[in-house]
Design an enzyme around this catalytic site. Structure first.
Site, PDB file in Angstrom:
ATOM      1  N   GLN A  77       3.156  10.318   1.033  1.00  0.00           N
ATOM      2  CA  GLN A  77       4.635   9.441   1.691  1.00  0.00           C
ATOM      3  C   GLN A  77       5.492   9.726   0.517  1.00  0.00           C
ATOM      4  O   GLN A  77       7.322   9.318   0.578  1.00  0.00           O
ATOM      5  CB  GLN A  77       4.123   7.434   1.960  1.00  0.00           C
ATOM      6  CG  GLN A  77       2.852   7.732   2.714  1.00  0.00           C
ATOM      7  CD  GLN A  77       3.361   6.196   2.824  1.00  0.00           C
ATOM      8  OE1 GLN A  77       2.321   5.315   2.216  1.00  0.00           O
ATOM      9  NE2 GLN A  77       4.447   5.293   3.228  1.00  0.00           N
TER      10      GLN A  77
ATOM     11  N   HIS B 206      -3.208   8.233   5.845  1.00  0.00           N
ATOM     12  CA  HIS B 206      -1.859   8.680   5.477  1.00  0.00           C
ATOM     13  C   HIS B 206      -2.426  10.069   5.258  1.00  0.00           C
ATOM     14  O   HIS B 206      -2.139  10.779   5.375  1.00  0.00           O
ATOM     15  CB  HIS B 206      -1.300   7.600   4.710  1.00  0.00           C
ATOM     16  CG  HIS B 206       0.126   6.827   4.879  1.00  0.00           C
ATOM     17  ND1 HIS B 206       0.943   7.284   5.598  1.00  0.00           N
ATOM     18  CD2 HIS B 206       0.413   5.514   5.061  1.00  0.00           C
ATOM     19  CE1 HIS B 206       1.666   6.418   6.240  1.00  0.00           C
ATOM     20  NE2 HIS B 206       0.852   5.605   5.688  1.00  0.00           N
TER      21      HIS B 206
ATOM     22  N   CYS C 298       5.652  -0.121   7.281  1.00  0.00           N
ATOM     23  CA  CYS C 298       5.346   0.926   6.431  1.00  0.00           C
ATOM     24  C   CYS C 298       6.052   1.671   5.834  1.00  0.00           C
ATOM     25  O   CYS C 298       6.966   1.783   6.381  1.00  0.00           O
ATOM     26  CB  CYS C 298       4.230   2.247   7.547  1.00  0.00           C
ATOM     27  SG  CYS C 298       3.968   3.839   6.843  1.00  0.00           S
ATOM     28  N   LEU C 299       6.060   1.716   4.960  1.00  0.00           N
ATOM     29  CA  LEU C 299       7.718   2.095   3.909  1.00  0.00           C
ATOM     30  C   LEU C 299       7.968   3.592   4.398  1.00  0.00           C
ATOM     31  O   LEU C 299       9.594   3.229   4.171  1.00  0.00           O
ATOM     32  CB  LEU C 299       6.956   1.895   2.473  1.00  0.00           C
ATOM     33  CG  LEU C 299       6.833   0.854   1.628  1.00  0.00           C
ATOM     34  CD1 LEU C 299       6.042   1.514   0.433  1.00  0.00           C
ATOM     35  CD2 LEU C 299       8.410   0.148   1.397  1.00  0.00           C
TER      36      LEU C 299
ATOM     37  N   HIS D 239      -5.361   2.033   6.712  1.00  0.00           N
ATOM     38  CA  HIS D 239      -3.685   2.344   7.217  1.00  0.00           C
ATOM     39  C   HIS D 239      -2.757   3.266   5.512  1.00  0.00           C
ATOM     40  O   HIS D 239      -2.636   5.055   6.132  1.00  0.00           O
ATOM     41  CB  HIS D 239      -3.098   0.496   7.360  1.00  0.00           C
ATOM     42  CG  HIS D 239      -1.431   1.547   6.909  1.00  0.00           C
ATOM     43  ND1 HIS D 239      -0.734   0.495   7.876  1.00  0.00           N
ATOM     44  CD2 HIS D 239      -0.725   2.384   5.954  1.00  0.00           C
ATOM     45  CE1 HIS D 239       0.699   1.682   7.448  1.00  0.00           C
ATOM     46  NE2 HIS D 239       0.931   2.489   6.395  1.00  0.00           N
ATOM     47  N   GLU D 240      -3.779   3.273   4.699  1.00  0.00           N
ATOM     48  CA  GLU D 240      -4.481   4.582   3.738  1.00  0.00           C
ATOM     49  C   GLU D 240      -4.227   5.895   3.571  1.00  0.00           C
ATOM     50  O   GLU D 240      -4.043   6.976   3.504  1.00  0.00           O
ATOM     51  CB  GLU D 240      -3.568   3.892   1.948  1.00  0.00           C
ATOM     52  CG  GLU D 240      -2.854   2.277   1.534  1.00  0.00           C
ATOM     53  CD  GLU D 240      -1.149   1.985   2.389  1.00  0.00           C
ATOM     54  OE1 GLU D 240      -1.180   3.662   2.286  1.00  0.00           O
ATOM     55  OE2 GLU D 240      -0.742   1.537   2.260  1.00  0.00           O
TER      56      GLU D 240
ATOM     57  N   GLY E  95       1.276  -1.689  -0.701  1.00  0.00           N
ATOM     58  CA  GLY E  95      -0.163   0.037   0.243  1.00  0.00           C
ATOM     59  C   GLY E  95       1.144   1.293  -0.008  1.00  0.00           C
ATOM     60  O   GLY E  95       1.914   0.907   0.071  1.00  0.00           O
TER      61      GLY E  95
HETATM   62  C1  QAP Z   1       0.484  -0.965   4.919  1.00  0.00           C
HETATM   63  O1  QAP Z   1       3.308  -1.225   3.997  1.00  0.00           O
HETATM   64  C2  QAP Z   1       0.363  -2.150   5.237  1.00  0.00           C
HETATM   65  O2  QAP Z   1       9.720  -1.447   7.070  1.00  0.00           O
HETATM   66  C3  QAP Z   1       1.451  -0.968   3.463  1.00  0.00           C
HETATM   67  O3  QAP Z   1      11.646  -2.629   4.917  1.00  0.00           O
HETATM   68  C4  QAP Z   1       1.850  -3.407   5.793  1.00  0.00           C
HETATM   69  O4  QAP Z   1       3.369  -2.059   2.491  1.00  0.00           O
HETATM   70  C5  QAP Z   1      -0.654  -2.646   6.409  1.00  0.00           C
HETATM   71  C6  QAP Z   1       7.789  -2.429   3.686  1.00  0.00           C
HETATM   72  C7  QAP Z   1       0.721  -4.282   6.232  1.00  0.00           C
HETATM   73  C8  QAP Z   1      -0.667  -3.787   7.037  1.00  0.00           C
HETATM   74  C9  QAP Z   1      -0.516  -4.213   7.057  1.00  0.00           C
HETATM   75  C10 QAP Z   1       7.857  -1.923   5.160  1.00  0.00           C
HETATM   76  C11 QAP Z   1       8.878  -2.917   3.141  1.00  0.00           C
HETATM   77  C12 QAP Z   1       6.138  -2.132   3.129  1.00  0.00           C
HETATM   78  C13 QAP Z   1       8.963  -1.630   6.037  1.00  0.00           C
HETATM   79  C14 QAP Z   1       4.185  -1.468   3.093  1.00  0.00           C
HETATM   80  C15 QAP Z   1       9.857  -2.438   4.306  1.00  0.00           C
HETATM   81  C16 QAP Z   1       9.667  -2.662   3.382  1.00  0.00           C
HETATM   82  C17 QAP Z   1       5.394  -1.440   3.976  1.00  0.00           C
HETATM   83 CO    CO Z   2       2.300   2.869   5.430  1.00  0.00          CO
END
Ligand code: QAP
Ligand code: CO
Length: 173
Positions: free
Chosen positions: A51, A140, A94-95, A136-137, A46
């Site tokens: 972001q 943001h 979270c990215l 979550h998005e 997401g």
């Molecule tokens: C939101 O987040 C989400 O720390 C999206 O080193 C994630 O895509 C909602 C990511 C999980 C619910 C469950 C995070 C990639 C990606 C990191 C993401 C990383 C590499 C996060």
């Molecule tokens: Co995020």
């Protein structure tokens, strides 16, 4: 398409509210594509425009790697119409908060309304990881992060780790 630079906490732009899109023109379509490319290149599920420093209400979600029967969701001006009282718990990341993961409780089911790329109004009923990721998005877009849903101690612990990492980086520069 282009890969955009993802902002990390504590960038203040992550704390601002994104503005509604008034017209879906080419720049909005391009933003949707760039968000998708940036999300896939970063191996995320997401990504919201905040972001990448663009304060417009656009976000993308793709959890098909985990839930194959769900749609790829491209949301313009998304809005939660209703949320279940029943909560579910997922480990979120979270990215913009790299390397940090914590369990977050959110409504298990949501009904979300948004415009698609053609300007058509969609209403989607989501559950499971898709519902969590959509919430979550949308958070943001309102300047909220998953760490805001944690206990004070868990949130402070993550913020402390981020500060520590920052100071190590500034020493090595
Ligand atoms: C939101 O987040 C989400 O720390 C999206 O080193 C994630 O895509 C909602 C990511 C999980 C619910 C469950 C995070 C990639 C990606 C990191 C993401 C990383 C590499 C996060
Ligand atoms: Co995020």
């Amino acid at each position: 398409m282009a890969f955009l630079k993802i902002l990390n906490l504590p960038d203040p732009r992550l704390r601002l509210k994104a503005q509604k899109i008034s017209q879906i023109d080419r720049s909005v379509l391009r933003l949707v594509d760039d968000l998708l490319e940036t999300m896939y290149d970063s191996e995320g599920c997401g990504l919201a425009a905040n972001q990448v420093g663009i304060l417009q209400r656009v976000a993308v979600v793709d959890v098909r790697y985990k839930e194959p029967d769900t749609p790829l969701v491209k949301m313009i001006n998304p809005k939660i119409l209703s949320a279940s009282e029943h909560l579910s718990c997922y480990e979120e990341g979270c990215l913009s908060v790299p390397g940090q993961y914590e369990e977050v409780k959110r409504p298990a089911h949501v009904k979300v309304q948004f415009l698609d790329e053609n300007g058509k109004e969609n209403v989607l009923e989501a559950h499971g990881l898709l519902a969590t990721c959509i919430q979550h998005e949308i958070d943001h877009l309102d300047g909220r992060l998953f760490i805001d849903h944690l206990s004070y101690l868990k949130k402070e612990s993550i913020l402390r780790k981020i500060k520590k990492k920052e100071s190590v980086i500034s020493l090595s520069k």
